[in-house]
Motif scaffolding. Structure first.
Motif, PDB file in Angstrom:
ATOM      1  N   GLN A   1       0.831  -1.211   0.000  1.00 31.69           N
ATOM      2  CA  GLN A   1       0.000   0.000   0.000  1.00 31.69           C
ATOM      3  C   GLN A   1       0.860   1.254   0.000  1.00 31.69           C
ATOM      4  O   GLN A   1       0.537   2.231  -0.701  1.00 31.69           O
ATOM      5  CB  GLN A   1      -0.933  -0.007   1.210  1.00 31.69           C
ATOM      6  CG  GLN A   1      -1.716   1.292   1.361  1.00 31.69           C
ATOM      7  CD  GLN A   1      -2.994   1.119   2.140  1.00 31.69           C
ATOM      8  OE1 GLN A   1      -3.775   0.211   1.881  1.00 31.69           O
ATOM      9  NE2 GLN A   1      -3.225   2.004   3.096  1.00 31.69           N
ATOM     10  N   SER A   2       1.940   1.245   0.771  1.00 28.48           N
ATOM     11  CA  SER A   2       2.815   2.424   0.830  1.00 28.48           C
ATOM     12  C   SER A   2       3.422   2.733  -0.536  1.00 28.48           C
ATOM     13  O   SER A   2       3.550   3.897  -0.917  1.00 28.48           O
ATOM     14  CB  SER A   2       3.922   2.208   1.862  1.00 28.48           C
ATOM     15  OG  SER A   2       3.384   2.131   3.163  1.00 28.48           O
TER      16      SER A   2
ATOM     17  N   LEU B   1       2.141   2.191  -3.483  1.00 23.15           N
ATOM     18  CA  LEU B   1       1.127   2.819  -4.328  1.00 23.15           C
ATOM     19  C   LEU B   1       0.739   4.194  -3.797  1.00 23.15           C
ATOM     20  O   LEU B   1       0.564   5.148  -4.567  1.00 23.15           O
ATOM     21  CB  LEU B   1      -0.098   1.923  -4.433  1.00 23.15           C
ATOM     22  CG  LEU B   1       0.117   0.570  -5.116  1.00 23.15           C
ATOM     23  CD1 LEU B   1      -1.172  -0.245  -5.125  1.00 23.15           C
ATOM     24  CD2 LEU B   1       0.636   0.760  -6.536  1.00 23.15           C
ATOM     25  N   ALA B   2       0.598   4.312  -2.491  1.00 24.32           N
ATOM     26  CA  ALA B   2       0.212   5.593  -1.903  1.00 24.32           C
ATOM     27  C   ALA B   2       1.273   6.659  -2.119  1.00 24.32           C
ATOM     28  O   ALA B   2       0.963   7.858  -2.192  1.00 24.32           O
ATOM     29  CB  ALA B   2      -0.061   5.416  -0.408  1.00 24.32           C
ATOM     30  N   ASP B   3       2.531   6.230  -2.240  1.00 24.55           N
ATOM     31  CA  ASP B   3       3.630   7.175  -2.479  1.00 24.55           C
ATOM     32  C   ASP B   3       3.697   7.621  -3.936  1.00 24.55           C
ATOM     33  O   ASP B   3       4.576   8.406  -4.297  1.00 24.55           O
ATOM     34  CB  ASP B   3       4.960   6.566  -2.063  1.00 24.55           C
ATOM     35  CG  ASP B   3       5.095   6.438  -0.552  1.00 24.55           C
ATOM     36  OD1 ASP B   3       4.314   7.094   0.167  1.00 24.55           O
ATOM     37  OD2 ASP B   3       5.960   5.674  -0.090  1.00 24.55           O
ATOM     38  N   GLY B   4       2.813   7.111  -4.778  1.00 21.01           N
ATOM     39  CA  GLY B   4       2.723   7.593  -6.143  1.00 21.01           C
ATOM     40  C   GLY B   4       3.299   6.705  -7.215  1.00 21.01           C
ATOM     41  O   GLY B   4       3.308   7.082  -8.393  1.00 21.01           O
TER      42      GLY B   4
ATOM     43  N   ASP C   1       3.453   4.267 -10.149  1.00 20.17           N
ATOM     44  CA  ASP C   1       2.470   3.946 -11.161  1.00 20.17           C
ATOM     45  C   ASP C   1       2.758   2.565 -11.751  1.00 20.17           C
ATOM     46  O   ASP C   1       3.709   2.397 -12.521  1.00 20.17           O
ATOM     47  CB  ASP C   1       2.473   4.989 -12.278  1.00 20.17           C
ATOM     48  CG  ASP C   1       1.405   4.737 -13.327  1.00 20.17           C
ATOM     49  OD1 ASP C   1       0.610   3.782 -13.153  1.00 20.17           O
ATOM     50  OD2 ASP C   1       1.356   5.493 -14.316  1.00 20.17           O
TER      51      ASP C   1
ATOM     52  N   HIS D   1      -9.447  -2.789   0.353  1.00 21.64           N
ATOM     53  CA  HIS D   1     -10.094  -1.628  -0.259  1.00 21.64           C
ATOM     54  C   HIS D   1     -11.401  -1.946  -0.971  1.00 21.64           C
ATOM     55  O   HIS D   1     -12.167  -1.018  -1.288  1.00 21.64           O
ATOM     56  CB  HIS D   1      -9.119  -0.961  -1.236  1.00 21.64           C
ATOM     57  CG  HIS D   1      -7.971  -0.296  -0.551  1.00 21.64           C
ATOM     58  ND1 HIS D   1      -8.027   0.990  -0.075  1.00 21.64           N
ATOM     59  CD2 HIS D   1      -6.726  -0.760  -0.237  1.00 21.64           C
ATOM     60  CE1 HIS D   1      -6.877   1.313   0.499  1.00 21.64           C
ATOM     61  NE2 HIS D   1      -6.075   0.255   0.411  1.00 21.64           N
TER      62      HIS D   1
ATOM     63  N   SER E   1      -4.172   0.485  -8.070  1.00 19.81           N
ATOM     64  CA  SER E   1      -3.674   1.811  -7.714  1.00 19.81           C
ATOM     65  C   SER E   1      -4.809   2.822  -7.616  1.00 19.81           C
ATOM     66  O   SER E   1      -4.814   3.689  -6.734  1.00 19.81           O
ATOM     67  CB  SER E   1      -2.644   2.273  -8.757  1.00 19.81           C
ATOM     68  OG  SER E   1      -2.165   3.563  -8.454  1.00 19.81           O
ATOM     69  N   ASP E   2      -5.796   2.714  -8.489  1.00 22.68           N
ATOM     70  CA  ASP E   2      -6.946   3.626  -8.450  1.00 22.68           C
ATOM     71  C   ASP E   2      -7.692   3.533  -7.129  1.00 22.68           C
ATOM     72  O   ASP E   2      -8.074   4.561  -6.542  1.00 22.68           O
ATOM     73  CB  ASP E   2      -7.909   3.319  -9.595  1.00 22.68           C
ATOM     74  CG  ASP E   2      -7.366   3.702 -10.967  1.00 22.68           C
ATOM     75  OD1 ASP E   2      -6.533   4.627 -11.042  1.00 22.68           O
ATOM     76  OD2 ASP E   2      -7.776   3.070 -11.962  1.00 22.68           O
TER      77      ASP E   2
ATOM     78  N   GLN F   1      -5.397   4.796  -4.090  1.00 25.55           N
ATOM     79  CA  GLN F   1      -5.209   6.246  -4.076  1.00 25.55           C
ATOM     80  C   GLN F   1      -6.526   7.022  -4.079  1.00 25.55           C
ATOM     81  O   GLN F   1      -6.533   8.246  -4.139  1.00 25.55           O
ATOM     82  CB  GLN F   1      -4.342   6.664  -5.263  1.00 25.55           C
ATOM     83  CG  GLN F   1      -2.939   6.092  -5.213  1.00 25.55           C
ATOM     84  CD  GLN F   1      -2.028   6.656  -6.299  1.00 25.55           C
ATOM     85  OE1 GLN F   1      -2.303   7.684  -6.894  1.00 25.55           O
ATOM     86  NE2 GLN F   1      -0.921   5.963  -6.544  1.00 25.55           N
TER      87      GLN F   1
ATOM     88  N   ARG G   1      -8.988   7.134  -6.278  1.00 26.36           N
ATOM     89  CA  ARG G   1      -9.528   7.647  -7.545  1.00 26.36           C
ATOM     90  C   ARG G   1     -10.765   6.884  -7.999  1.00 26.36           C
ATOM     91  O   ARG G   1     -11.457   7.313  -8.925  1.00 26.36           O
ATOM     92  CB  ARG G   1      -8.451   7.576  -8.636  1.00 26.36           C
ATOM     93  CG  ARG G   1      -7.245   8.472  -8.397  1.00 26.36           C
ATOM     94  CD  ARG G   1      -6.346   8.504  -9.632  1.00 26.36           C
ATOM     95  NE  ARG G   1      -5.776   7.201  -9.927  1.00 26.36           N
ATOM     96  CZ  ARG G   1      -4.585   6.791  -9.495  1.00 26.36           C
ATOM     97  NH1 ARG G   1      -3.859   7.597  -8.732  1.00 26.36           N
ATOM     98  NH2 ARG G   1      -4.115   5.594  -9.816  1.00 26.36           N
TER      99      ARG G   1
END
Length: 437
Positions: free
Chosen positions: A34-35, A37-40, A42, A128, A278-279, A282, A284
């Protein structure tokens, strides 16, 4: 007489299968993914998986980089091993590098890493996608991924019972016994178990739909992670048409995920429009209530290996800094000490990396073998054919959480305060672990 201290220059650490499996709790593994993906990061930019054919199977190469860390997994997959064959279907290794110095940091068992990252990725998707308690799991398969998913989802997703669906009833019964021995309620079942399941994990490599999509409950969460070619799948188009589909990445799904490519060829969906892991991490995208079963389709990606390998290395740095000087080994006789007071742990060693750069032999057991430094704080006792016999871990004292699966069968604990020198510890390992305990 003591083993050689580590060189002044950093040496890569080595993590055997047990080392990888014990390094993190399941929650820590899920958090690591998770970290990332949460850190950006892609996943659409992750390099493709490469396959190389060989006489007995094929080799997979899976590189990835997040900037600070980079690494590559090399796996071999054997073609249809015989039922009596003792060699594993999947074998391999992972090399973790530092992104700044470009120096190798660690070697990790590739099959164990795959087991952890795949189950942890599924658990992240459930974290999620779930909108209610999901107490009953139906798992198709009895292999490493089936075990990883049962263990991970019991630990992180509130699973209270596992229905095991197996093509081989003997293997299924053995797997049920294993889960029960680990405190996970389980029973042998048929594919009809999906009608009562809250989570369905497709971990076998059957290549064709494992059950009818009509039988799945509207609120169920399905993990379609057993196939990774465009022409094979583990769920049918009926299920896909009923539910909401999330993929690891659109790029990897378009290349490898028959679970969505076959329905796309039937005009049931378009992969380019599907939300990704990732969506949802994060924020989205969120699955709307009342949209039928929630389906996560995964084929396995290199960034997941890198995330878990980096977390394993970071946790080891915190918990097991390794030898700092030969004076750490204290004099005295060997004892089978309590795990609460021991400074060494000796356990049966799996196959893995065993460097012959730093070696140590004891006169009393030189006819049986020697010790080789495998990594920071880790020595491997090997026989005179070079085969690993036991792993000797130190320092152990004051680190009760280093070995989270304790007590392990056949593990022995040795109190360094009473050890004559390291030769006595090695003598104990070679004499007691060269044959079955």
């Amino acid at each position: 007489m003591t083993p050689n201290p580590p060189d002044a220059s950093p040496e890569p650490w080595t993590f055997s299968a047990n080392g990888v499996l014990e390094a993190l709790t399941w929650a820590q593994a899920v958090d690591a993914l998770q970290s990332t993906l949460a850190d950006g990061f892609d996943p659409e930019t992750d390099p493709d998986r490469h396959s190389i054919d060989a006489a007995g199977g094929h080799m997979l190469l899976m590189p990835s980089s997040t900037g600070q860390r980079l690494g590559v997994k090399v796996l071999t997959v054997r073609n249809g091993p015989d039922a009596t064959d003792s060699l594993p279907t999947i074998q391999g290794a992972y090399v973790l590098f530092d992104g700044d110095s470009m120096a190798p940091l660690a070697f990790l068992d590739g099959a164990a890493l795959t087991k952890v990252r795949t189950a942890a990725t599924s658990a992240l998707a459930i974290r999620h996608l779930a909108d209610r308690p999901l107490p009953r799991l139906a798992v198709f398969g009895t292999g490493a991924q089936a075990h990883g998913h049962a263990s991970a989802l019991h630990a992180t997703a509130g699973v209270e019972h596992v229905d095991v669906v197996a093509r081989d009833s003997a293997k299924g019964e053995a797997f049920v016994r294993q889960l029960r021995s680990e405190g996970i309620p389980a029973s042998l079942a048929t594919p009809a178990a999906v009608s009562a399941a809250d989570i369905i994990a497709c971990t076998s490599s059957a290549g064709a739909p494992l059950f009818s999509g009509d039988a799945v409950k509207d609120h169920a969460l399905v993990l379609a992670i057993g196939s990774h070619t465009p022409t094979t799948r583990d769920i049918d188009s009926t299920l896909v048409s009923r539910g909401s589909v999330v993929v690891e990445s659109r790029h990897s799904a378009q290349r490898e995920a028959g679970a969505v490519l076959i329905p796309q060829s039937e005009n049931l969906l378009y992969v380019r429009d599907l939300p990704t892991l990732s969506d949802i991490v994060q924020g989205r995208y969120a699955v709307s209530a009342g949209t039928g079963p929630r389906i996560f389709v995964g084929t396995g990606m290199a960034w997941q290996d890198l995330s878990i390998a980096g977390a394993v290395f970071a946790e080891a740095q915190k918990q097991m800094p390794g030898f700092t000087s030969p004076e750490y080994l204290q004099p005295g006789p060997t004892t089978n000490a309590s795990r609460d007071t021991a400074r060494y742990r000796i356990e049966r060693s799996p196959l893995g990396f065993h460097s012959d750069r730093d070696t140590f032999a004891s006169p009393a057991t030189a006819h049986l073998g020697q010790a080789r430094r495998a990594g920071e704080g880790e020595w491997v006792a090997v026989d005179n054919y070079g085969r690993p016999v036991a792993t000797i871990w130190s320092p152990y004292l004051g680190r009760p959480n280093t070995f989270r699966c304790d007590p392990l069968p056949h593990a022995r604990y040795v109190d360094a305060v009473e050890a004559d020198d390291f030769s006595v510890v090695l003598d104990y390992a070679l004499n007691n672990f060269s044959t079955a305990l």
